[in-house]
Design a protein around this motif. Structure first.
Motif, PDB file in Angstrom:
ATOM      1  N   HIS A 185       0.837  -1.199   0.000  1.00  0.00           N
ATOM      2  CA  HIS A 185       0.000   0.000   0.000  1.00  0.00           C
ATOM      3  C   HIS A 185       0.873   1.251   0.000  1.00  0.00           C
ATOM      4  N   ALA A 186       1.883   1.240   0.898  1.00  0.00           N
ATOM      5  CA  ALA A 186       2.768   2.409   0.985  1.00  0.00           C
ATOM      6  C   ALA A 186       3.578   2.574  -0.296  1.00  0.00           C
ATOM      7  N   GLY A 187       4.050   1.430  -0.846  1.00  0.00           N
ATOM      8  CA  GLY A 187       4.869   1.487  -2.062  1.00  0.00           C
ATOM      9  C   GLY A 187       4.076   2.048  -3.229  1.00  0.00           C
ATOM     10  N   VAL A 188       2.863   1.548  -3.399  1.00  0.00           N
ATOM     11  CA  VAL A 188       2.015   2.051  -4.483  1.00  0.00           C
ATOM     12  C   VAL A 188       1.737   3.538  -4.270  1.00  0.00           C
ATOM     13  N   GLY A 189       1.480   3.899  -3.013  1.00  0.00           N
ATOM     14  CA  GLY A 189       1.235   5.303  -2.698  1.00  0.00           C
ATOM     15  C   GLY A 189       2.411   6.187  -3.064  1.00  0.00           C
ATOM     16  N   LEU A 190       3.605   5.727  -2.702  1.00  0.00           N
ATOM     17  CA  LEU A 190       4.821   6.494  -2.974  1.00  0.00           C
ATOM     18  C   LEU A 190       5.032   6.649  -4.485  1.00  0.00           C
ATOM     19  N   GLU A 213      -3.421  12.617  -0.736  1.00  0.00           N
ATOM     20  CA  GLU A 213      -3.023  12.489   0.662  1.00  0.00           C
ATOM     21  C   GLU A 213      -3.752  11.321   1.298  1.00  0.00           C
ATOM     22  N   THR A 214      -3.016  10.522   2.070  1.00  0.00           N
ATOM     23  CA  THR A 214      -3.646   9.343   2.678  1.00  0.00           C
ATOM     24  C   THR A 214      -3.904   9.565   4.149  1.00  0.00           C
TER      25      THR A 214
END
Lengths: 255, 249
Positions: free
Chosen positions: B227-232, B246-247
């Motif tokens: 999730h974080a990787g895709v977000g980044l 923004e999450t």
């Protein structure tokens, strides 16, 4: 001396004739057999209380709003499509494009972007933003963004420019500066601008009409003599502004 | 960062307390150190199964994301497609994945394919609906501006509607990345020979509860990292859309 300014117009501006516009919003008649003319190469201001149909009229001229039965064109009745540029109250800059590419938006959309960079740079310089060409719009102030929108409008090189409250979203001082800039770079084009601001109409208009009533009628108001664009601190301009405010007040109160 | 470490420490402390309070049965609720020991004893085994599950999730994300984006584009381009197909998509979404899992295993076998299909299926809808929404909700004033510029329909799609919808696609992908592990693990539970879900099922049956917890922790970590990787990645790709991406507060 012979090189034309980047904002110079490449074809003579047409006048604009609008006639037989009849429109209603629900059961409220906005226009009934309404006619309107804008002189070639001049700034025509349209003032009026909100909801009277100013923006609708501008959209009809731009071909953005349908007006069945109406005749819209130049003095010869030829359509205006392809000859007009649109400038809205919001700058409508695309956040993912650089300032330069925003200026070139029309050319990009029509697939004619090749070889337009130099002219876009020159127009950005003309609106005082030469340094910001590579930046994203988010990094600009409201006034700067509207100057980019002005450069984008000029980039279209259209003889007719329609502006819908173009400077109403910026602070008063910035607005005065933008008005001077617009007068300088748009001079010679046929401009119709809609505004809430009597001072703006008085400064920029070669002719100014007040739109009022339902269905709306246009009344021309007398303008002070003198150089154009008219200075904001000219006593005659200020007196005329007071007169317009008085004239508009009853219409606002009746709503 | 500090907040996350505190959160982690608090979780471990609460976990240890729960273990102590519930009578210290390691085979029901193993304490954190037992799980850590299970990690240490089974590193290779865990890594092998985690790799398979991760591959299923990533493949599912790529396939589900790709098909979801294509479907959204198709719906946005064609009104009949939108009228006829959208209700169908919604209906498939209403169907619980648990109900389809045995079918997919039956059709695609016990291998990786059925799990990838599960993950893709579960990712498809958030991506398709996020992107489709973005494509439908182009600022009408931008479309007016493009009309006065005499822009062809295709150019408006390519230069305005598509980029304007990318934040919608991005948030769909982020949701997809968060739910993808569900699809993969459910697939593994229903029938498989490898993967973290398979490992958990077997460890459970053999009362190797610490190993089961280790697999669970690994799965949670993979989901969070994904999730974080895709977000980044999306943050980098769409620097102009940070407001809408923004999450966490």
């Amino acid at each position: 001396m012979n090189t034309p300014a980047p904002s110079a117009l490449s074809s003579p501006p047409p006048g604009i004739c609008v006639s037989a516009v009849s429109l209603a919003l629900g059961r409220v008649p906005v226009f009934e057999d309404f006619s309107f003319r804008a002189e070639a190469g001049r700034f025509t201001g349209i003032l009026g209380p909100s909801g009277v149909g100013k923006t609708t009229l501008l959209r009809v001229v731009a071909g953005l709003a349908p007006a069945p039965g109406a005749a819209i064109g130049d003095e010869d009745g030829a359509p205006l499509s392809g000859r007009l540029a649109w400038m809205a109250q919001r700058d409508l800059l695309l956040p993912w494009l650089s300032v330069l590419d925003n200026v070139r938006l029309g050319a990009r959309l029509r697939g004619e972007a090749a070889g337009t960079k130099a002219r876009a740079h020159a127009l950005l310089a003309a609106v005082g933003l030469a340094e910001r060409a590579a930046d994203l719009p988010d990094t600009l102030s409201g006034g700067q963004r509207q100057r980019v929108a002005l450069a984008r409008t000029l980039m279209e090189d259209r003889p007719v420019v329609l502006m819908d409250e173009p400077f109403s979203a910026v602070d008063p001082l910035t607005r005065l500066g933008l008005q001077d800039l617009a007068a300088r770079v748009l001079a010679g084009r046929t401009v119709i601008f809609v505004t809430h601001d009597p001072l703006e109409a008085l400064r920029l208009g070669h002719r100014v009409f007040v739109l009022n009533g339902s269905p709306a009628t246009a009344t021309e108001i007398p303008l002070p003599e003198g150089a154009w664009p008219r200075p904001a601190d000219n006593p005659e301009v200020l007196a005329a502004q007071a007169a317009i405010l008085r004239a508009l007040a009853p219409a606002e109160a009746a709503r | 960062m500090i907040r996350r470490l505190v959160l982690l420490a608090a979780t471990l402390a609460a976990w240890s307390l729960a273990w102590a309070a519930s009578g210290r049965y390691d085979y029901i609720l193993p304490p954190p150190w037992a799980v850590a020991a299970a990690f240490a004893d089974n590193t290779a085994l865990l890594a092998h199964h985690a790799g398979i599950t991760l591959a299923e999730i990533v493949l599912g994300l790529v396939l589900g994301g790709g098909f979801g984006a294509l479907a959204a584009l198709g719906l946005a381009l064609s009104r009949p497609a939108a009228l006829w197909l959208w209700p169908l998509f919604v209906a498939t979404q209403a169907l619980p994945v648990f109900a389809i899992a045995p079918l997919l295993v039956l059709w695609l076998g016990y291998g990786v394919a059925s799990k990838v299909a599960m993950a893709a299926l579960i990712i498809f809808f958030p991506v398709a609906s996020g992107f489709y929404d973005g494509l439908r909700r182009t600022d009408p004033e931008l479309l007016d501006l493009a009309a006065t510029m005499n822009a062809p329909r295709r150019a408006v799609l390519r230069h305005i509607r598509l980029p304007a919808a990318l934040p919608g696609l991005a948030s769909g992908l982020k949701v997809g990345a968060a739910v993808a592990p569900i699809g993969a693990v459910v697939g593994e539970w229903v029938g498989s020979g490898a993967g973290l879900g398979f490992l958990m099922l077997h460890a459970n049956a053999r009362m190797q509860v610490p190993l089961m917890f280790a697999a669970l922790v690994l799965l949670a970590a993979a989901a969070v990292l994904l999730h974080a990787g895709v977000g980044l990645l999306l943050h980098r790709a769409l620097p102009w859309a940070h407001d809408s991406l923004e999450t966490s507060p």
